[in-house]
Each structure stands twice: as C-alpha cells, then as structure tokens.
Design a protein around this motif. Structure first.
Motif, PDB file in Angstrom:
ATOM      1  N   ALA A 157       0.815  -1.208   0.000  1.00 39.57           N
ATOM      2  CA  ALA A 157       0.000   0.000   0.000  1.00 39.57           C
ATOM      3  C   ALA A 157       0.850   1.261   0.000  1.00 39.57           C
ATOM      4  O   ALA A 157       0.351   2.350  -0.245  1.00 39.57           O
ATOM      5  CB  ALA A 157      -0.922   0.007   1.218  1.00 39.57           C
ATOM      6  N   PHE A 158       2.154   1.124   0.266  1.00 40.49           N
ATOM      7  CA  PHE A 158       3.042   2.270   0.327  1.00 40.49           C
ATOM      8  C   PHE A 158       4.142   2.126  -0.719  1.00 40.49           C
ATOM      9  O   PHE A 158       4.546   1.024  -1.073  1.00 40.49           O
ATOM     10  CB  PHE A 158       3.681   2.384   1.720  1.00 40.49           C
ATOM     11  N   ALA A 159       4.630   3.262  -1.212  1.00 42.13           N
ATOM     12  CA  ALA A 159       5.710   3.247  -2.205  1.00 42.13           C
ATOM     13  C   ALA A 159       7.039   3.070  -1.487  1.00 42.13           C
ATOM     14  O   ALA A 159       7.833   4.001  -1.360  1.00 42.13           O
ATOM     15  CB  ALA A 159       5.683   4.539  -3.013  1.00 42.13           C
ATOM     16  N   LEU A 160       7.285   1.853  -1.027  1.00 45.50           N
ATOM     17  CA  LEU A 160       8.469   1.568  -0.236  1.00 45.50           C
ATOM     18  C   LEU A 160       9.239   0.395  -0.825  1.00 45.50           C
ATOM     19  O   LEU A 160       8.674  -0.482  -1.455  1.00 45.50           O
ATOM     20  CB  LEU A 160       8.095   1.226   1.211  1.00 45.50           C
ATOM     21  N   THR A 161      10.541   0.403  -0.588  1.00 44.81           N
ATOM     22  CA  THR A 161      11.368  -0.762  -0.868  1.00 44.81           C
ATOM     23  C   THR A 161      11.847  -1.306   0.462  1.00 44.81           C
ATOM     24  O   THR A 161      12.571  -0.637   1.198  1.00 44.81           O
ATOM     25  CB  THR A 161      12.576  -0.386  -1.741  1.00 44.81           C
ATOM     26  N   VAL A 162      11.406  -2.510   0.801  1.00 43.12           N
ATOM     27  CA  VAL A 162      11.821  -3.128   2.060  1.00 43.12           C
ATOM     28  C   VAL A 162      12.302  -4.538   1.757  1.00 43.12           C
ATOM     29  O   VAL A 162      11.688  -5.270   0.973  1.00 43.12           O
ATOM     30  CB  VAL A 162      10.670  -3.171   3.092  1.00 43.12           C
ATOM     31  N   HIS A 163      13.413  -4.915   2.345  1.00 44.55           N
ATOM     32  CA  HIS A 163      13.929  -6.261   2.120  1.00 44.55           C
ATOM     33  C   HIS A 163      14.942  -6.590   3.212  1.00 44.55           C
ATOM     34  O   HIS A 163      15.567  -5.698   3.772  1.00 44.55           O
ATOM     35  CB  HIS A 163      14.562  -6.376   0.726  1.00 44.55           C
ATOM     36  N   PRO A 164      15.063  -7.891   3.532  1.00 40.09           N
ATOM     37  CA  PRO A 164      14.293  -9.011   2.978  1.00 40.09           C
ATOM     38  C   PRO A 164      12.980  -9.197   3.718  1.00 40.09           C
ATOM     39  O   PRO A 164      12.829  -8.705   4.833  1.00 40.09           O
ATOM     40  CB  PRO A 164      15.209 -10.202   3.229  1.00 40.09           C
ATOM     41  N   ILE A 165      12.030  -9.886   3.115  1.00 39.17           N
ATOM     42  CA  ILE A 165      10.785 -10.299   3.761  1.00 39.17           C
ATOM     43  C   ILE A 165      10.579 -11.779   3.452  1.00 39.17           C
ATOM     44  O   ILE A 165      10.452 -12.138   2.284  1.00 39.17           O
ATOM     45  CB  ILE A 165       9.566  -9.504   3.260  1.00 39.17           C
ATOM     46  N   PRO A 166      10.550 -12.641   4.449  1.00 39.80           N
ATOM     47  CA  PRO A 166      10.767 -12.340   5.866  1.00 39.80           C
ATOM     48  C   PRO A 166      12.255 -12.182   6.175  1.00 39.80           C
ATOM     49  O   PRO A 166      13.110 -12.502   5.338  1.00 39.80           O
ATOM     50  CB  PRO A 166      10.201 -13.584   6.573  1.00 39.80           C
ATOM     51  N   VAL A 167      12.543 -11.703   7.376  1.00 41.97           N
ATOM     52  CA  VAL A 167      13.916 -11.636   7.851  1.00 41.97           C
ATOM     53  C   VAL A 167      14.272 -12.979   8.481  1.00 41.97           C
ATOM     54  O   VAL A 167      13.509 -13.505   9.284  1.00 41.97           O
ATOM     55  CB  VAL A 167      14.089 -10.505   8.884  1.00 41.97           C
ATOM     56  N   LYS A 168      15.417 -13.528   8.107  1.00 43.09           N
ATOM     57  CA  LYS A 168      15.849 -14.818   8.652  1.00 43.09           C
ATOM     58  C   LYS A 168      17.217 -14.660   9.310  1.00 43.09           C
ATOM     59  O   LYS A 168      18.147 -14.123   8.702  1.00 43.09           O
ATOM     60  CB  LYS A 168      15.933 -15.873   7.552  1.00 43.09           C
ATOM     61  N   ILE A 169      17.322 -15.129  10.540  1.00 38.20           N
ATOM     62  CA  ILE A 169      18.598 -15.136  11.241  1.00 38.20           C
ATOM     63  C   ILE A 169      19.055 -16.584  11.330  1.00 38.20           C
ATOM     64  O   ILE A 169      18.421 -17.406  11.991  1.00 38.20           O
ATOM     65  CB  ILE A 169      18.473 -14.519  12.647  1.00 38.20           C
ATOM     66  N   GLU A 170      20.112 -16.896  10.620  1.00 33.05           N
ATOM     67  CA  GLU A 170      20.606 -18.273  10.607  1.00 33.05           C
ATOM     68  C   GLU A 170      22.124 -18.269  10.423  1.00 33.05           C
ATOM     69  O   GLU A 170      22.665 -17.539   9.600  1.00 33.05           O
ATOM     70  CB  GLU A 170      19.947 -19.081   9.495  1.00 33.05           C
ATOM     71  N   GLY A 171      22.787 -19.067  11.224  1.00 33.40           N
ATOM     72  CA  GLY A 171      24.227 -19.205  11.108  1.00 33.40           C
ATOM     73  C   GLY A 171      25.032 -18.078  11.694  1.00 33.40           C
ATOM     74  O   GLY A 171      26.253 -18.121  11.721  1.00 33.40           O
ATOM     75  N   LYS A 172      24.370 -17.005  12.159  1.00 33.42           N
ATOM     76  CA  LYS A 172      25.063 -15.923  12.831  1.00 33.42           C
ATOM     77  C   LYS A 172      24.092 -15.240  13.771  1.00 33.42           C
ATOM     78  O   LYS A 172      22.912 -15.572  13.824  1.00 33.42           O
ATOM     79  CB  LYS A 172      25.634 -14.924  11.828  1.00 33.42           C
ATOM     80  N   LYS A 173      24.585 -14.256  14.515  1.00 33.57           N
ATOM     81  CA  LYS A 173      23.769 -13.677  15.578  1.00 33.57           C
ATOM     82  C   LYS A 173      22.847 -12.553  15.109  1.00 33.57           C
ATOM     83  O   LYS A 173      21.993 -12.119  15.866  1.00 33.57           O
ATOM     84  CB  LYS A 173      24.670 -13.163  16.698  1.00 33.57           C
TER      85      LYS A 173
END
Length: 197
Positions: free
Chosen positions: A15-31
């Motif tokens: 609904a908004f003119a936005l660039t967001v990434h990544p979706i979803p956010v994944k935390i793996e192999g590091k903190k």
C-alpha cells in the motif's frame, strides 16, 4: 500480551511506495540479520515482539530474546536485528514493527497517513524438519504443523491466501473447496474433504 487480527498483523507494504527487504527476515548461522527500508525519507521507531499462535490466533508479546539497532532512525536506512539464542531446536518467530513518527505539522487540513509496517522475523533452528499435515471435514480445512519451522500458505485450491502456520501450531480455514492443492513456501500438498458424519 497483545492480540492482533490476522489482517492487521500481516499488514502489507504494497500500500506504500516503499522498498523493504528481505521479507521475511531470517537469522541463521550468525547472531544478526540486516533489514533495509528505502524509497522513503520518514522517521521511524522500531519495536520487536515475540510472535506466537494460540488457538489459531496470532499473539504478540514483549521479549528480551531479540533486539534491534537503531531503534529510531531516518529512512533510507539499514538496521540490524540481533538474536541472543543460537543452535536452537525449534524456530523462533517474531514481528518487526516499524512505526512512522509524526514530526511534521501541517496547516492545510490534509490527511497525513503515518505508515506502520509489520515484518516477520524467524530465528532458524540448526536442523529444519518441516512436517505439514492436513485434515478436512465438510468445508473446514485444518493445517497442522508438526515440524520445527513455519509454513506460509500461498494458495488453497487456486485461491490466493497469506496464512502463516508457526511450528507446532494449527490453523483452520473455512469454506474451502472439496478438494484441491495447497501451495506453500515449502512445496505443494493435496487435500480431500470428508463429509460430515
């Protein structure tokens, strides 16, 4: 504890003119993992909530298991999300909530829409064991996640959906077709409904 309707918790950035990434956010192999918000010049405050499901409902709770930096920023910006846990057996789910701050006053009586974004965050287990089962009676489909990672339902019998089923949780979907294919982020699953006895 805060309960939110599914439509609200899965608020879309479309609904908004936005660039967001990544979706979803994944935390793996590091903190930590990085999340970028671009195509915007707004000022935002960031919150992180533990995301649970109870009796099919999404629940957000305060948590100290994970934190973000910075908590207030001017877009465009890349923020970091830190998880305290590692080498976990079951995936942990959270919601990254970004709220635009109203720092401008307007005198032209025009409506100002402040953005609120809710982004899924997953801390991955050391070994993934996805396991989705289905049960359908009448026109009620039960999605039973017996695995240690989430499933995202993309469509049911060619009808587009956005349904998250967290690990070891169950979701019900009403008024489905008698049979069909469930498209998920982890593959395709067939189902057939039984008649109500």
């Amino acid at each position: 504890m805060k309960r939110l309707a599914t439509a609200m918790i899965l608020s879309s950035v479309a609904a908004f003119a936005l660039t967001v990434h990544p979706i979803p956010v994944k935390i793996e192999g590091k903190k930590y993992a990085e999340f970028h918000l671009g195509d915007d010049t707004g000022k935002y405050q960031v919150f992180i909530k533990k995301w649970k499901q109870e009796n099919g409902e999404d629940v957000l709770e305060d948590t100290k298991e994970i934190f973000v930096f910075p908590k207030i920023f001017q877009a465009p910006k890349t923020i970091k999300i830190y998880a305290k846990s590692k080498n976990i057996e079951q995936e942990q789910a959270y919601r990254l909530i970004l709220k635009e701050l109203n720092i401008k006053k307007r005198n032209d009586n025009k409506t100002v829409v402040l953005k609120t974004l809710s982004i899924p965050v997953f801390v991955k287990p050391k070994n993934e064991t996805p396991n989705l089962k289905t049960e359908c009676v009448g026109h009620t489909l039960r999605l039973i996640n017996n695995g240690n990672v989430h499933f995202k339902i993309l469509s049911i019998a060619n009808k587009k959906e956005v349904i998250y089923v967290l690990s070891n949780q169950t979701k019900e979907v009403q008024d489905v077709e008698n049979s069909g294919v469930i498209e998920t982020n982890r593959g395709f699953y067939e189902y057939t409904c039984k008649e109500v006895q």
